[in-house]
Design an enzyme around this catalytic site. Structure first.
Site, PDB file in Angstrom:
ATOM      1  N   CYS A  95       0.849  -1.199   0.000  1.00  0.00           N
ATOM      2  CA  CYS A  95       0.000   0.000   0.000  1.00  0.00           C
ATOM      3  C   CYS A  95       0.876   1.238   0.000  1.00  0.00           C
ATOM      4  O   CYS A  95       2.115   1.157   0.011  1.00  0.00           O
ATOM      5  CB  CYS A  95      -0.943   0.008   1.206  1.00  0.00           C
ATOM      6  SG  CYS A  95      -0.063   0.182   2.776  1.00  0.00           S
ATOM      7  N   CYS A 124       3.533   1.556   2.656  1.00  0.00           N
ATOM      8  CA  CYS A 124       4.764   0.802   2.377  1.00  0.00           C
ATOM      9  C   CYS A 124       5.708   1.639   1.517  1.00  0.00           C
ATOM     10  O   CYS A 124       6.912   1.725   1.792  1.00  0.00           O
ATOM     11  CB  CYS A 124       4.441  -0.503   1.650  1.00  0.00           C
ATOM     12  SG  CYS A 124       3.496  -1.696   2.611  1.00  0.00           S
ATOM     13  N   ASP A 176       8.687  28.791 -31.344  1.00  0.00           N
ATOM     14  CA  ASP A 176       9.772  29.269 -32.189  1.00  0.00           C
ATOM     15  C   ASP A 176       9.303  29.182 -33.646  1.00  0.00           C
ATOM     16  O   ASP A 176       8.422  28.376 -33.963  1.00  0.00           O
ATOM     17  CB  ASP A 176      11.011  28.399 -31.965  1.00  0.00           C
ATOM     18  CG  ASP A 176      12.156  28.791 -32.876  1.00  0.00           C
ATOM     19  OD1 ASP A 176      12.463  29.988 -32.932  1.00  0.00           O
ATOM     20  OD2 ASP A 176      12.712  27.897 -33.534  1.00  0.00           O
ATOM     21  N   ASP A 215      13.288  24.146 -31.402  1.00  0.00           N
ATOM     22  CA  ASP A 215      14.077  23.039 -31.941  1.00  0.00           C
ATOM     23  C   ASP A 215      15.548  23.369 -32.085  1.00  0.00           C
ATOM     24  O   ASP A 215      16.326  22.544 -32.557  1.00  0.00           O
ATOM     25  CB  ASP A 215      13.532  22.622 -33.317  1.00  0.00           C
ATOM     26  CG  ASP A 215      13.966  23.573 -34.426  1.00  0.00           C
ATOM     27  OD1 ASP A 215      14.053  24.789 -34.157  1.00  0.00           O
ATOM     28  OD2 ASP A 215      14.226  23.097 -35.536  1.00  0.00           O
ATOM     29  N   ASP A 259      17.234  27.991 -28.609  1.00  0.00           N
ATOM     30  CA  ASP A 259      15.999  27.865 -27.834  1.00  0.00           C
ATOM     31  C   ASP A 259      16.232  27.229 -26.472  1.00  0.00           C
ATOM     32  O   ASP A 259      15.346  27.251 -25.606  1.00  0.00           O
ATOM     33  CB  ASP A 259      14.979  27.011 -28.600  1.00  0.00           C
ATOM     34  CG  ASP A 259      14.636  27.590 -29.960  1.00  0.00           C
ATOM     35  OD1 ASP A 259      14.480  28.825 -30.039  1.00  0.00           O
ATOM     36  OD2 ASP A 259      14.537  26.821 -30.929  1.00  0.00           O
TER      37      ASP A 259
END
Length: 755
Positions: free
Chosen positions: A34, A37, A437, A636, A640
């Protein structure tokens, strides 16, 4: 993909990169039942000197531990887990076959235990049915005692053992509640038996409760096994064998035995076994499992190929460059597995509650026992207290969040979205502003040379030759477009010296005996060049969405070249979808304003930040954040990366640079902005499931504990309800497997059949 992505896939997050001494270990934990634990194991690991942070996931049964190398090792981490009363081992490479076999063995043990319990429970159920129908049938007391003892101390021993370890470690978990409840009913009945009583036993309570809980655990295990369907699909993409060329002979070997540098033969219709480079032959390769692009890509000598992609036409010979855990597919699998084992911030509340939940329940059960004894006698008091203990087991609470995260991140992988952690999946659903971008994100990032305007006595070919020669050392997409255009026209490029790139402006290079300046209007104006007579013509080109690069030397403008980058087919649709979701969309670019606004108009973006220098991109992200917006940045390029790291959620286009993907929290493998829309929708769907699960788990306990305390829920029904609660939470999470993007996008994972 790249070495940087390899580091990401193996768990090197931003903090790890800043702290080279930090290492990450993933441990497989067994014995947890559970949320209490999981919290206990997590606390035990975090107490170990040298551990920076430990996260334990109940659903995946794994612990992710970041620690300082030299201060502590994996053996010490395992010892800490074992001292807490659980078993641990370092996770090995993902082997879905081995994992499936281990899960099946565990499920067989659970099923055997349940069947034994069901067999023993049957006469008790008959006895109970007789009482209800007025046709009493009573087993002899000695038989009841024997059967109950078998269940309590054989298949029920796991709860007693788990309770002992938990209490010895100074905490309490589900096992404590089950053990206390069943032992109370069993012990009370045993005392009556040894006192010579012939009725009033509650052996059936302990027997049937244990049996029902085992049934619930079995069903829960079966359901949890389905949360990793995406991992199974990813593993299924891997080729099983490879044709290795050794001593001039083609030898078939398992793909695991391929080594870097091996020469491989890949026939038409076969999967490419590992990552490598084509050394002989020509073919087309279906790379849709990576990019989602259905059109095959042409490959010839010198081109890179990726393992698990499909060789469509033509046999090739290739050289293996990455094998085993270093291949792109293995990196993706590792990244998905780590994301599935991560913890979302929303889980913190459940963790805090589960840490104190069991002691509170034990206290409530004791109060229930004392009050009921005072008003109704000992026997009803015992039954009410047992019902409270059993109904309150916090299994559902611990499973509510991680099961949904496992399914959600898996669905992301299926649809071309790699999510590095649950916290990013949660953060994305709250985003209300997206910065895109331009080049390579909104546009294809493959610009073409469209116009060459030479001034004075200079011919177009001369201008293009000079500018292309200067730009050949640059990696900028616009520079590459100019170089490509020159070569297509058959121009021979000159050698260049003293090349210098000025980010956000242009370049300075020595071509022959002259220093040439190439760049935007600002850069050329800085060279004391009068641009006034040429601005109308330049503005006209920019108004068409073209980017204009100017060339000058010795304070004189030589001419200018226009480059056009076409918009991706799905960008406009993606922007429209984001607007419909109530998300503001901005475009951020270093390009000039007229070109930027022309591109923005094509895709429906009305808020543009243009002529932004690379170092200023992160500042624009912060500016929106200061306005109270939750910002996602999509890019990309290398420029950036700072903005991606600054945003609330950084999202890299998978077709871009490795640095961008390293800095980002989420990678869109397709390079398609519709994947961004799908990712946000997935985040929202996953968070809905988590909230539903937490609502059910909390509401279940809050409502049924009082019902059990006042005697309206007997212990057997409490056991059934507790088992149903856990199964319902996992089943609800599994409904995410039915999720599909509400955009026109193709599934990423496709199972190729080798010819």
């Amino acid at each position: 993909m790249s070495a940087d992505l390899t580091r990401e896939a193996s768990g090197q997050n931003q903090q790890n990169r800043q702290n080279p001494s930090h290492r990450k270990a993933i441990l497989e934990i067994t014995g947890m039942t559970c949320a209490a634990c999981a919290n206990r194991v997590e606390r035990a690991l975090n107490k170990v000197e040298g551990v920076v942070q430990a996260n334990v996931n109940l659903a995946s049964e794994k612990a992710t531990v970041r620690y300082v190398s030299g201060m502590v090792g994996v053996d010490a981490l395992i010892a800490a887990v074992e001292k807490a009363g659980y078993q641990a081992r370092e996770a090995v490479a993902v082997d879905e076959v081995a994992k499936k076999e281990a899960r099946q063995r565990r499920e067989r043990r659970q099923l055997t235990a349940f069947l034994l319990g069901a067999l023993v429970s049957l006469p008790f159920l008959v006895q109970m049915a007789g009482d209800l129908t007025g046709l009493p049938w009573m087993m002899p007391p000695w038989l009841q005692f024997v059967l109950a003892s078998v269940v309590q101390f054989t298949i029920g021993w796991r709860f007693i053992r788990g309770a002992y370890h938990a209490l010895r470690g100074g905490s309490a978990n589900m096992d404590v509640l089950v053990a206390m409840g069943t032992l109370a009913a069993y012990s009370y009945s045993s005392v009556l038996f040894f006192m010579g009583a012939h009725e009033g036993f509650y052996f059936e309570a302990s027997v049937i409760i244990i049996t029902l809980i085992l049934l619930g655990k079995f069903m829960e295990s079966r359901a949890k096994g389905r949360t990793s369907e995406a991992m199974k699909k990813l593993m299924g993409l891997q080729a099983k064998t490879a044709h290795v060329i050794r001593d001039g002979q083609v030898v078939d070997v398992p793909v695991e035995e391929v080594q870097v540098g091996d020469q491989l033969l890949v026939k038409s219709g076969e999967k490419i076994p590992v990552d490598g480079v084509v050394v002989e032959g020509q073919t087309t390769v279906d790379e849709s499992m990576l990019t989602g692009e259905s059109l095959p890509v042409s490959k010839s000598s010198g081109d890179r190929v990726v393992g698990a992609t499909l060789n469509k036409h033509g046999a090739i010979r290739m050289r293996a460059t990455k094998v085993g855990k270093d291949t792109v597919l293995s990196q993706i699998i590792r990244m998905v597995e780590e994301a599935q084992g991560s913890k979302a911030p929303i889980q913190d509340l459940a963790d805090r509650i589960s840490g104190i939940f069991v002691p509170i329940v034990v206290s409530l059960a004791l109060v229930t026992f004392l009050l009921t004894w005072w008003f109704a006698g000992f026997t009803p008091a015992l039954i009410h207290a047992v019902a409270v203990l059993v109904i309150a087991c916090p299994c559902a609470l611990g499973l509510a969040t991680p099961t949904a995260i496992m399914v959600g991140t898996g669905k992301g992988a299926e649809n071309g979205v790699l999510i590095k952690g649950a916290e990013h999946l949660q953060a994305l659903q709250g985003v209300n502003a997206v910065i895109l971008d331009k080049t390579g994100t909104i546009t294809k990032g493959e610009p073409e040379l469209t116009d060459v305007v030479a001034l004075g006595n200079l011919r177009k070919e001369q201008l293009l030759q000079m500018v292309a020669s200067a730009e050949q050392a640059s990696e900028h997409p616009l520079a590459q477009a100019i170089v490509r255009g020159a070569r297509q026209r058959g121009l021979k490029l000159q050698e260049v010296s003293q090349f210098e790139a000025v980010p956000g402006h242009g370049i300075r290079a020595r071509v022959g005996d002259e220093t040439l300046f190439v760049g935007n209007k600002t850069w050329i104006a800085m060279q004391a060049v009068n641009l006034e007579p040429y601005l109308p013509a330049i503005d006209a080109l920019e108004g068409q969405g073209k980017t204009v690069m100017l060339a000058a030397k010795r304070g004189r403008l030589l001419g200018y070249l226009a480059v056009a980058d076409t918009v991706k087919e799905t960008s406009a649709q993606a922007v429209a979808e984001l607007h419909q979701m109530g998300i503001e969309v901005y475009m951020l670019t270093g390009d000039n304003r007229r070109t930027a606004e022309a591109i923005a108009a094509q895709v429906g973006i009305d808020q543009v930040f243009a002529e932004v220098l690379p170092e200023e991109k992160a500042a624009w992200v912060k500016k929106l954040q200061q306005q109270g917006k939750r910002v996602a940045m999509v890019g990309d390029g290398i420029n950036d990366a700072p903005a991606l790291a600054t945003a609330d959620v950084g999202i890299a286009i998978g077709t871009g640079t490795d640095v961008a993907m390293e800095a980002a929290d989420i990678t869109l493998m397709r390079g398609d902005l519709l994947s961004l829309v799908a990712c946000i929708q997935l985040s929202q769907a996953t968070m809905r499931k988590i909230k539903q699960n937490l609502g059910w788990a909390f509401g279940y306990n809050i409502l049924l504990i009082p019902v059990a305390a006042v005697g309206l829920l007997n212990p057997i029904l409490a056991g059934a309800a507790m088992a149903f609660s856990s199964v319902s939470v996992v089943t609800n999470a599994l409904l995410l497997n039915r999720w599909r993007p509400k955009v026109k996008s193709k599934p990423l994972i496709r199972t190729h059949q080798a010819a």
